[in-house]
Design an enzyme around this catalytic site. Structure first.
Site, PDB file in Angstrom:
ATOM      1  N   LYS A 173       0.864  -1.188   0.000  1.00 21.10           N
ATOM      2  CA  LYS A 173       0.000   0.000   0.000  1.00 21.10           C
ATOM      3  C   LYS A 173       0.898   1.233   0.000  1.00 21.10           C
ATOM      4  O   LYS A 173       1.546   1.547   0.980  1.00 21.10           O
ATOM      5  CB  LYS A 173      -0.909   0.019   1.236  1.00 21.10           C
ATOM      6  CG  LYS A 173      -2.079   0.949   1.004  1.00 21.10           C
ATOM      7  CD  LYS A 173      -2.367   1.898   2.114  1.00 21.10           C
ATOM      8  CE  LYS A 173      -1.848   3.247   2.283  1.00 21.10           C
ATOM      9  NZ  LYS A 173      -1.870   4.274   1.311  1.00 21.10           N
ATOM     10  N   GLU A 248       9.285   2.132  11.096  1.00 14.19           N
ATOM     11  CA  GLU A 248      10.280   3.207  10.991  1.00 14.19           C
ATOM     12  C   GLU A 248       9.519   4.516  10.948  1.00 14.19           C
ATOM     13  O   GLU A 248       8.705   4.724  10.045  1.00 14.19           O
ATOM     14  CB  GLU A 248      11.141   3.036   9.730  1.00 14.19           C
ATOM     15  CG  GLU A 248      12.158   1.910   9.823  1.00 14.19           C
ATOM     16  CD  GLU A 248      13.112   2.038  10.990  1.00 14.19           C
ATOM     17  OE1 GLU A 248      13.323   3.158  11.494  1.00 14.19           O
ATOM     18  OE2 GLU A 248      13.619   1.007  11.438  1.00 14.19           O
ATOM     19  N   CYS A 282      13.502  11.590   6.502  1.00 19.50           N
ATOM     20  CA  CYS A 282      13.363  11.220   7.914  1.00 19.50           C
ATOM     21  C   CYS A 282      14.682  11.435   8.650  1.00 19.50           C
ATOM     22  O   CYS A 282      14.702  11.643   9.855  1.00 19.50           O
ATOM     23  CB  CYS A 282      12.918   9.776   8.034  1.00 19.50           C
ATOM     24  SG  CYS A 282      13.949   8.670   7.087  1.00 19.50           S
ATOM     25  N   GLU A 383       8.766  16.993  15.436  1.00 18.74           N
ATOM     26  CA  GLU A 383       9.178  16.821  14.038  1.00 18.74           C
ATOM     27  C   GLU A 383       8.396  17.783  13.151  1.00 18.74           C
ATOM     28  O   GLU A 383       7.176  17.884  13.255  1.00 18.74           O
ATOM     29  CB  GLU A 383       8.917  15.387  13.573  1.00 18.74           C
ATOM     30  CG  GLU A 383       9.452  15.147  12.173  1.00 18.74           C
ATOM     31  CD  GLU A 383       9.145  13.746  11.642  1.00 18.74           C
ATOM     32  OE1 GLU A 383       8.010  13.287  11.763  1.00 18.74           O
ATOM     33  OE2 GLU A 383      10.079  13.130  11.091  1.00 18.74           O
TER      34      GLU A 383
END
Ligand code: NAP
Length: 481
Positions: A173, A248, A282, A383
């Site tokens: 997906k 992750e 990331c 973040e």
């Protein structure tokens, strides 16, 4: 000309249906493609097809599986320019960055294709006479792969290739904001001649089809890269049925700059890690923690270098920074810039959305540098995932390490220094899964384990030999002769 339609891929067939737009974030007038919006029923059929294909695929010898992976790499190589341009058009990163990523996907397929000739088990001497004992690897089963938009080819590739070489069958997906690059991998698998049902692909919004994937009966494992919010939810769901899981997730990565560092390369590494790919890696640096003696000079140099970055459509030569991936992501970045203004004052450069001329039709934000940021501020803790750098002052190395480790995240970290002792103290003391020295905090290779520490990750690492551990199980054998 109407945009091309990219169908879902279930049981070796292309499945049409209602679609959603994949738009170019540098020019939202351009529809890059129309992707078929999968349904929960599609996901169930894909998982059933993967289950049906499993015995045949798992029993094919691993070098033969590897031969198919080599074919995928060759197909991607042949279409290298087209696939790279697709990525720039759907995600916004510059064409050189997109080319680097597609090259990485090709290398990943070749690396794991080669693993088909190894896939070593374990052989050990028995304590009993005339007993031979060993453990062989076997696949886990049907695996769900859920991927993000920021590395829309490499992340799907680094999940798909090891899953397949170990003999698993998959349902992928992709992220709705950039599904085409992942679709290109599936197209290459189709052309390479994978048996039907081994690889399945269902695009569509995670909130609409994610739950069906997690609930699909045949599923045995799930590998996810994305936000902590979704990762935590997946973990709860997966635990209910004891799925093997790998997550992750986010980061708040520091670059520590010591007074003894090679000054110019420290500036370059920090700016590169903070702003390239629009800060949407990331492993991007979002906190630069700088030793007091060089702090003012460093802030000045970073600001001067940042002001020279060229922001625009990544298809154009000379552009270094593309747009945010979509309006939502841009608004998140602008929201954090406002939060930074309230707590740290005016940014030293940037701080605005770019709207006129060449920027009129995209989601562009100026690369933004805040100085004088302290640990308690929102922009030092949360973040942002965009082109925003917070510069923080540290009294000395110990203080810098304390600031760097004062985060719930622990994905990557960088140290700029010429002092060998400090370097080792940092390597052993920093709370991060990926650690660089005199390099940007971003920029990883596929041959070594990849993944973070603390709230950034959960479960076994990805890539390199670690990927084989996640995507395979052992069967242990004792033979009396
Ligand atoms: P996201 O919103 O969590 O989405 C990631 C994937 O999960 C997408 O495919 C998304 O589908 C899907 N998803 C959303 N809701 C779901 C649900 N209920 N069930 C199942 N799947 C669902 O993250 P993102 O915005 O794409 O990516 C940015 C984040 O990824 C950042 O936090 C970044 O740090 C992290 N990231 C981490 C790494 C790493 O290696 N640690 C690498 C890259 C990115 P839709 O797109 O359809 O919503």
């Amino acid at each position: 000309m109407s945009a091309p339609v990219f169908a879902n891929y279930i049981d070796g067939a292309w499945i049409e249906g209602p679609t959603f737009d994949n738009r170019n974030p540098a020019n939202t007038d351009e529809v890059v493609g129309l992707h078929v919006k999968g349904t929960p029923e599609d996901v169930e059929r894909a998982a059933d097809a993967a289950q049906a294909a499993l015995p045949g695929w798992a029993s094919m010898n691993a070098p033969a599986r590897g031969a198919l992976l080599y074919k995928v790499a060759d197909i991607l190589d042949r279409r290298f320019d087209e696939i790279s341009a697709d990525m720039t058009r759907e995600e916004g990163k510059t064409l050189p960055e997109a080319k680097g990523e597609v090259r990485r996907s090709i290398n990943i397929f070749r690396y794991f294709a080669g693993e088909g000739s190894r896939l070593a088990g374990v052989l050990a001497p028995s304590e009993r006479d005339r007993v031979h004992m060993f453990a062989v690897r076997k696949p886990v089963g049907v695996v769900g792969l859920i991927t993000p938009w920021n590395f829309p080819s490499a992340i799907p590739a680094w999940k798909l290739a090891p899953a397949l070489i170990c003999g698993n069958t998959v349902v992928m997906k992709p992220a709705s904001a950039a599904p085409l690059s992942a679709w290109r991998l599936i197209e290459a698998c189709h052309e390479a001649g994978f048996p039907k049902g081994v690889v399945n692909f269902v695009a569509g919004s995670g909130s609409a089809i994610g739950s069906a994937l997690l609930k699909a009966k045949p599923l045995k494992a799930v590998s996810f890269t994305g936000s902590c919010q979704i990762g935590n939810w997946l973990h709860e769901e997966a635990s209910k049925r004891r799925l093997r899981i790998q997550l992750e997730m986010g980061g708040k990565n520091p670059t520590i700059v010591l007074a003894d560092a090679d000054f110019n390369s420290a500036v370059e590494n920090t700016v590169n890690a903070a702003f390239f790919s629009t800060g949407q890696k990331c492993t991007a640096t979002s906190r630069a923690i700088v030793e007091e003696p060089i702090y003012d000079r460093f802030v000045e140099a970073v600001v001067e270098r940042t002001k020279r970055l060229k922001v625009g459509n990544g298809m154009e030569a000379g552009i270094e920074i593309g747009p945010c991936v979509d309006e939502g992501q841009m608004n998140t970045v602008l929201h954090y810039i406002e939060a930074g203004r309230k707590e740290a004052g005016e940014p030293r450069c940037g701080g605005q959305r770019l709207t006129g001329g060449a920027h009129a039709k995209g989601w562009f934000v100026e690369p933004t540098v805040f100085a004088g940021v302290t640990q308690d501020m929102v922009i030092a803790r949360e973040e942002i995932f965009g082109p925003v750098l917070a510069i923080m002052k540290a009294g000395d190395f110990k203080h810098a390490m304390q600031i760097a480790n004062a985060s719930e995240f622990g994905l990557s970290a960088s140290l700029q220094t010429t002092n060998v002792s400090r370097m080792y103290e940092y390597i052993y003391g920093i709370e991060a899964g990926l650690v660089t020295v005199n390099l940007p905090s971003a920029g990883v290779e596929y041959q070594l384990p990849f993944g973070g520490a603390k709230d950034s990750s959960f479960g076994p690492k990805e890539q390199g030999p670690a990927a084989i551990e996640f995507y395979s199980d052992y069967k242990t054998v004792y033979v009396k002769y």
